[in-house]
Enzyme design. Structure first.
Site, short mmCIF file in Angstrom:
data_model
loop_
_atom_site.label_atom_id
_atom_site.label_comp_id
_atom_site.label_asym_id
_atom_site.label_seq_id
_atom_site.Cartn_x
_atom_site.Cartn_y
_atom_site.Cartn_z
N LYS A 54 -13.20 1.31 -3.94
CA LYS A 54 -14.48 1.73 -2.88
C LYS A 54 -15.67 2.52 -3.52
O LYS A 54 -16.82 2.24 -3.30
CB LYS A 54 -13.86 2.43 -1.84
CG LYS A 54 -12.99 2.16 -0.75
CD LYS A 54 -12.65 2.94 0.27
CE LYS A 54 -11.62 2.49 1.17
NZ LYS A 54 -11.05 3.46 2.15
N HIS A 65 7.10 -27.63 1.47
CA HIS A 65 6.30 -28.53 1.24
C HIS A 65 5.16 -27.92 0.24
O HIS A 65 4.09 -28.65 0.11
CB HIS A 65 5.85 -29.37 2.12
CG HIS A 65 6.85 -30.09 2.94
ND1 HIS A 65 7.62 -31.08 2.43
CD2 HIS A 65 7.67 -29.68 3.97
CE1 HIS A 65 8.77 -31.49 3.48
NE2 HIS A 65 8.35 -30.39 4.39
N GLU A 113 0.79 -1.16 -0.12
CA GLU A 113 -0.05 0.08 -0.01
C GLU A 113 1.00 1.24 -0.08
O GLU A 113 0.50 2.40 -0.35
CB GLU A 113 -1.06 -0.01 1.13
CG GLU A 113 -2.05 0.82 1.02
CD GLU A 113 -3.26 0.56 2.23
OE1 GLU A 113 -4.44 0.09 1.73
OE2 GLU A 113 -2.91 0.70 3.10
#
Ligand SMILES: O=P(O)(O)OC[C@H]1O[C@](O)(CO)[C@@H](O)[C@@H]1O
Length: 623
Positions: A536, A431, A402
């Site tokens: 937004k 793994h 950000e």
């Protein structure tokens, strides 16, 4: 094992190092971005901002024939063990008081590169100094950037801010003590004291508290913590269901700097509904952490919540762990927050050193610049070899991405900067995706986080002669580091003695400053997030469209007989034919949640759908 402190020091040696064999990206730099000392000298004389170098790198890189690069990939990093050891010792950074080490020897930057970067670091150090003195370091939002003052209030640019920080810290410590001791009680709990914290917040108002809780909460904390950090109804239900009757002894902390973030507001409304349904009075158990006079602050004040703590204008969400945002939840779990602050403050001091090799944050920024060509060309994989640090990579993801992921630089040039961060934990990832790191696409560098102390003293045992479980973890880290390096994959290693409040505070401060310095190197504003607004805004538009769709369907569904509508008809009546795809998605979502009924067709064949509402709302028609 020999103590690392016995063999290491942060040597300030300036003696010339043996020339390293060059990795691919050093070839790129030598031939492209930093071709010759004379050219660099020209640049620093003209004070060309670093972002133009980044652009130059990216433009020039695109001209390099890929085949040539592939052909030069193997065997480019220094492989002679004695030379590597010399490089290790030469560059090892140690912070004695913190018991923290930073090893950058497995990043292949050259001495020339360090010299060439020097003027940029001089400018970056100056920028950090100005920032700490209270400069408007976030110009778009016209804000100071003061998270460094939180752990050393004396640095605050005026006594008003200093007192504000100190007063907040004292009052949150008092509050936490009173809650933990039972002096402040929930009104109707059989337990007679608060036993749980439910933290409602998102992004920077959740990630720090989550990381710290995972890293530092004791096995039996005075209050256990849970998080609602999304507007996922099932996730919220799960948290509330898990609390069960303990809702009556739950302290709900609602955290939002802006006080208007929709996900957090929704979490709050859902929790308040749960309180009502349980016959509990929310206000007696609610705490708000937010900016003064935000919507949340006003709500908490009007509804007379149990407590309110301020979030300061000059602290960004992603750097708020050392404000009330992180400190209150931590204190309630019995974590020593003064130690966290002390660790951060010590680290900040170290990061004020203006000699790059003696400044751990600058060393990180140097490595990031080198490894990612100053344009984010490689991803940062963060691998803590300690389960309790699992959430560090998630925390860093917001802090770094950000902050660094920006379209424009400070001069308004389009740069599309970034530094991708991901990771989980070692050796578990051995793994999962280490296979690709070792042999697959070479688009990353690794940061290992090593913790020397395996277990508290007196608890260890040998599961086979001479070998403990922790030795395996150690072996996995060292083995992975070597295996990656032998295939020219660069890595940084940050080592701490133990995971303590002090080291966690230091780690947070280390990365906060590295981000600040790196942002200065690439000339971007690390402290705003304009890109988040687009999503937004679009989400708001979708919800507004949904309301129109509902109104149209409601009108048609109130007719006698009910008039099922095709998607085209809904779109026309909404005066939004161009939004038909979104209308389809809205209808499909409502149908999946039994809020709309399909008269004909199925969601798999959008053109066949005819839709109506199960219940018509006459009031709405006349509203
Ligand atoms: O604390 P607030 O204002 O609710 O914001 C939460 C998060 O949302 C963001 O603004 C991004 O949407 C982050 O920067 C911030 O940490």
């Amino acid at each position: 094992m020999a103590s690392i402190s016995g063999i290491c020091s942060s040597s300030p040696s300036l003696k010339p190092r043996t020339h390293l064999l060059k990795p691919v990206n050093s070839l790129r730099r030598d031939s492209v971005a930093f071709p010759a000392r004379s050219r660099l000298a020209d640049r620093s004389l003209c004070l060309t901002p670093p972002q133009s170098v980044a652009r130059e790198v990216s433009t020039e890189l695109s001209k390099i024939d890929d085949g040539v690069l592939k052909g030069t990939k193997k065997g480019l990093l220094e492989k002679d063990p004695r030379e590597l050891w010399r490089r290790y010792v030469d560059w090892l950074y140690q912070h004695k008081d913190l018991g923290l080490y930073l090893d950058v020897s497995r990043v292949g930057f050259t001495d020339e590169f360090v010299t060439e970067m020097e003027p940029r670091f001089v400018a970056a150090f100056r920028a950090m100094e100005e920032l700490e003195k209270g400069a408007i370091a976030n110009p778009d939002e016209s804000r100071m950037v003061g998270h460094y003052w939180l752990r050393n209030p004396k640095l605050a640019p005026n006594s008003f801010l200093r007192l504000q920080i100190e007063k907040t810290l004292d009052s949150l410590c008092d509050f936490a003590d009173d809650v933990v001791s039972g002096k402040i009680k929930p009104p109707s709990s059989p337990e007679g004291r608060f036993t749980q914290v439910l933290s409602v917040g998102i992004g920077g108002s959740a990630l720090g508290p989550q990381f710290v809780a995972e890293a530092l909460a004791p096995d039996n904390p005075p209050l256990k913590i849970r998080f609602i950090d999304n507007t996922d109804p099932a996730g919220i239900d799960h948290q509330i269901a898990q609390l069960g009757p303990e809702l009556a002894s739950t302290l709900v902390i609602v955290i939002s700097k802006s006080g208007g973030t929709p996900e957090t507001r929704n979490g709050l409304l859902e929790v308040q509904k749960a309180f009502r349904e349980a016959g509990l009075e929310f206000a007696k158990q609610g705490v708000a952490i937010t900016q003064e006079n935000s919507l949340l602050d006003k709500t908490a004040r009007i509804e007379r919540w149990l407590a309110r703590f301020p979030m300061f204008d000059w602290v960004g969400g992603r750097t708020s762990e050392m404000s009330a945002v992180g400190l209150l939840p931590a204190a309630l779990q019995g974590i020593d927050i003064r130690e966290m602050l002390a660790g951060a403050s010590l680290m900040d001091e170290a990061n004020r050193n203006t000699v790059v090799r003696n400044n751990p944050a600058a060393l990180l920024a140097l490595c990031w610049y080198w490894a990612s060509d100053g344009i984010g060309s490689k991803d940062m994989v963060v691998l803590p070899y300690k389960d309790s640090l699992l959430l560090f990579s998630r925390y860093l993801q917001q802090l770094v991405m950000e902050s660094i992921g920006k379209e424009f630089d400070l001069d308004g040039n389009r740069v599309n900067q970034g530094l991708t961060v991901y990771g989980n934990k070692g050796s578990t990832d051995q793994h999962a995706y280490i296979q690709q790191l070792r042999e697959g696409v070479h688009n990353f560098f690794v940061t290992f986080i090593e913790v020397l102390r395996d277990r508290p003293p007196g608890h260890d045992w040998e599961l086979e002669p001479g070998v403990t479980c922790g030795d395996y973890l150690f072996g996995m880290l060292q083995g992975t580091r070597s295996a990656l390096y032998s295939n020219d994959r660069e890595s940084i290693t940050v080592t701490v003695q133990e995971v303590t409040p002090r080291t966690v505070g230091a780690l947070i401060a280390l990365y906060e400053r590295a981000v600040g310095i790196y942002a200065a190197l690439v000339n971007i504003n690390a402290y705003h997030q304009p890109g988040v607004e687009a999503g937004k805004k679009a989400a708001g538009e979708v919800l507004a469209l949904q309301k129109r769709v509902l109104a149209v369907l409601n009108e048609a569904s109130c007719k006698e007989p009910v008039e099922p509508l095709s998607l085209d008809e809904v779109a026309d009546r909404c005066h939004a034919p161009e939004d038909i795809e979104m209308i389809y998605k809205i209808v499909a979502h409502m149908a999946a949640n039994d809020r709309a009924l399909l008269a004909e067709g199925s969601c798999g064949s959008p053109r066949s759908i005819k839709v109506f509402l199960g219940e018509c709302n006459v009031d709405e028609l006349f509203a």
